[in-house]
Design an enzyme around this catalytic site. Structure first.
Site, PDB file in Angstrom:
ATOM      1  N   ASP A   1      13.728  75.457  56.607  1.00 13.22           N
ATOM      2  CA  ASP A   1      14.776  76.283  56.002  1.00 13.22           C
ATOM      3  C   ASP A   1      15.477  75.510  54.891  1.00 13.22           C
ATOM      4  O   ASP A   1      16.527  75.922  54.403  1.00 13.22           O
ATOM      5  CB  ASP A   1      15.775  76.793  57.047  1.00 13.22           C
ATOM      6  CG  ASP A   1      16.515  75.683  57.780  1.00 13.22           C
ATOM      7  OD1 ASP A   1      16.375  74.497  57.416  1.00 13.22           O
ATOM      8  OD2 ASP A   1      17.260  76.007  58.729  1.00 13.22           O
TER       9      ASP A   1
ATOM     10  N   ALA B   1      14.736  72.360  60.450  1.00 10.56           N
ATOM     11  CA  ALA B   1      15.681  73.478  60.517  1.00 10.56           C
ATOM     12  C   ALA B   1      17.070  72.895  60.708  1.00 10.56           C
ATOM     13  O   ALA B   1      17.310  72.170  61.684  1.00 10.56           O
ATOM     14  CB  ALA B   1      15.328  74.420  61.668  1.00 10.56           C
ATOM     15  N   HIS B   2      17.949  73.185  59.756  1.00  8.37           N
ATOM     16  CA  HIS B   2      19.305  72.638  59.861  1.00  8.37           C
ATOM     17  C   HIS B   2      20.370  73.534  59.251  1.00  8.37           C
ATOM     18  O   HIS B   2      21.561  73.299  59.433  1.00  8.37           O
ATOM     19  CB  HIS B   2      19.368  71.270  59.171  1.00  8.37           C
ATOM     20  CG  HIS B   2      19.392  71.360  57.672  1.00  8.37           C
ATOM     21  ND1 HIS B   2      18.239  71.531  56.928  1.00  8.37           N
ATOM     22  CD2 HIS B   2      20.405  71.331  56.775  1.00  8.37           C
ATOM     23  CE1 HIS B   2      18.554  71.590  55.647  1.00  8.37           C
ATOM     24  NE2 HIS B   2      19.857  71.484  55.518  1.00  8.37           N
ATOM     25  N   ARG B   3      19.988  74.569  58.516  1.00  9.23           N
ATOM     26  CA  ARG B   3      20.969  75.380  57.809  1.00  9.23           C
ATOM     27  C   ARG B   3      21.863  76.136  58.787  1.00  9.23           C
ATOM     28  O   ARG B   3      21.410  76.624  59.827  1.00  9.23           O
ATOM     29  CB  ARG B   3      20.285  76.360  56.860  1.00  9.23           C
ATOM     30  CG  ARG B   3      19.469  75.696  55.771  1.00  9.23           C
ATOM     31  CD  ARG B   3      18.898  76.726  54.823  1.00  9.23           C
ATOM     32  NE  ARG B   3      19.927  77.195  53.918  1.00  9.23           N
ATOM     33  CZ  ARG B   3      20.176  76.640  52.724  1.00  9.23           C
ATOM     34  NH1 ARG B   3      19.478  75.593  52.320  1.00  9.23           N
ATOM     35  NH2 ARG B   3      21.101  77.124  51.945  1.00  9.23           N
TER      36      ARG B   3
END
Length: 373
Positions: A286, A209-211
């Site tokens: 994501d 998850a990084h967005r």
């Protein structure tokens, strides 16, 4: 490489671009095509940059602009000016960009203002969510490009519907298939990531998850983590989360309480991450690129977003779009576990890079047979 030998200049700046353009660089080497590489420096930490060139045995970029971080506008503006200087010196026939980053937008703008053609690798992806910076970048790049290399027929159809002339569009497949095909066995041979984290194949789940839409919103980020943790607690699977530096910063800044069921670890290099993807029972992500990679590897995917620009993964049954509400995450993950994993890979036959060179008149003719989607 001297400027007069440069037929193609490749602009990249992030981990996914390095990986997805590695097959194109290899194809240039194999076909004796003169090329140069501009690294914008959009990703500038060793774990997201240098190690990928080393592992993929790629030559050091000819130009490293070291732009670094900044607002979208300031970062993109700095890149445009710096890329233009290189292109004026090298005068390539074609400038290749890949994907939907600020490096793609900057490379497309700089090249389109000069006397060189623009080729957009992975053209035609659409989430139809204009709030995403990536959506704006990919649309601009597509409409600036002279050559649009669509990974699937669905992507090509989106381009035709936007009025882009059909003669500019070539369905090539996705170069990530080339990369995964080339490096999967090497990852199995060389990676020790499972032993390092005491993991067994098919007995753990992988989370990425990084967005910005998730990690810059403390409520969404916390909800995402709670949902994955709830599934882990109910299913008994370990969950390992290699944390992108951006996400790590947000966890600290927002003082987010990461549930015990989610094991944080450092960002992984390409071979280790590929090994995790290929042996995980399930992937939560994501990332658009991880959706593709999981699909190619036969690993079920649960996408922690409200939309996707990779609908082909959903169509073949490899992916579920669930958002970040815990109940939806748990339900989607349970459904994914019960789904057969013998879906057809929609992204091609692993010869996309050859087709790209062929389309710009610099490589051997490759049949479109084998390109699915």
């Amino acid at each position: 490489m001297s400027a007069d030998e440069t037929a193609i200049t490749i602009v990249l700046g992030t981990r996914p671009e390095i990986i997805k353009l590695a097959p194109v660089i290899d194809a240039c080497e194999q076909s004796d095509v003169g090329y140069s590489v501009i690294h914008t420096g959009q990703h500038y930490s060793d774990e997201l940059d240098t190690v990928f060139f080393d592992q993929l045995e790629l030559p050091t970029p000819d130009h490293n602009l070291a732009i670094g971080s900044g607002s979208h506008s300031s970062q993109t503006g700095a890149m445009i000016g710096a890329i233009e200087e290189v292109l004026l010196d090298e005068s390539p026939d074609v400038v290749l960009v890949q994907g939907d980053t600020n490096s793609v937008l900057a490379g497309s703008v700089a090249a389109s203002k000069l006397d060189c053609e623009v080729g957009h690798v992975e053209a035609g992806l659409r989430s139809f969510d204009r709030s995403m910076p990536e959506e704006i970048n990919r649309v601009f790049a597509d409409h600036a490009a002279d050559h649009l290399f669509a990974p699937t027929e669905q992507a090509a159809q989106y381009l035709r519907e936007e009025g882009i002339p059909v003669e500019r569009i070539t369905v090539t497949g996705n170069t990530i298939v080339d990369a995964v095909t080339c490096y999967r066995d090497l990852a199995a041979e060389k990676s020790r990531v499972l032993d390092s984290h005491d993991l067994s194949p098919d007995e753990f789940c992988l989370l990425t998850a990084h967005r910005a839409e998730n990690v810059d919103d403390p409520e969404r980020f916390s909800s995402l983590l709670r949902g994955v943790a709830e599934f882990a607690a109910r299913s008994g699977f370990d969950v390992i989360y290699p944390v992108h530096p951006r996400a790590r910063d947000r966890i600290d800044a927002f003082d987010i309480d990461v549930p015990d069921e989610v094991r944080l670890t450092e960002a992984q290099d390409f071979l280790d991450f590929l090994r995790l993807e290929s042996t995980a029972r399930l992937v939560f992500t994501d990332s658009g690129g991880v959706q593709e990679e999981a699909c190619i590897l036969g690993t079920p995917c649960v996408t922690l977003r409200d939309n996707t620009e990779r609908p082909e993964t959903v169509a073949v049954g490899a992916n579920r779009i669930v958002g970040v509400e815990p109940a939806e995450i748990v339900a989607g993950a349970r459904e994914a576990l019960d789904t057969p994993t013998d879906w057809e890979n929609p992204f091609g036959d692993g010869r996309s890079a050859e087709r790209i060179l062929d389309a710009v008149g610099l490589g051997p003719v490759v049949s479109v047979e084998g390109v699915t989607g």
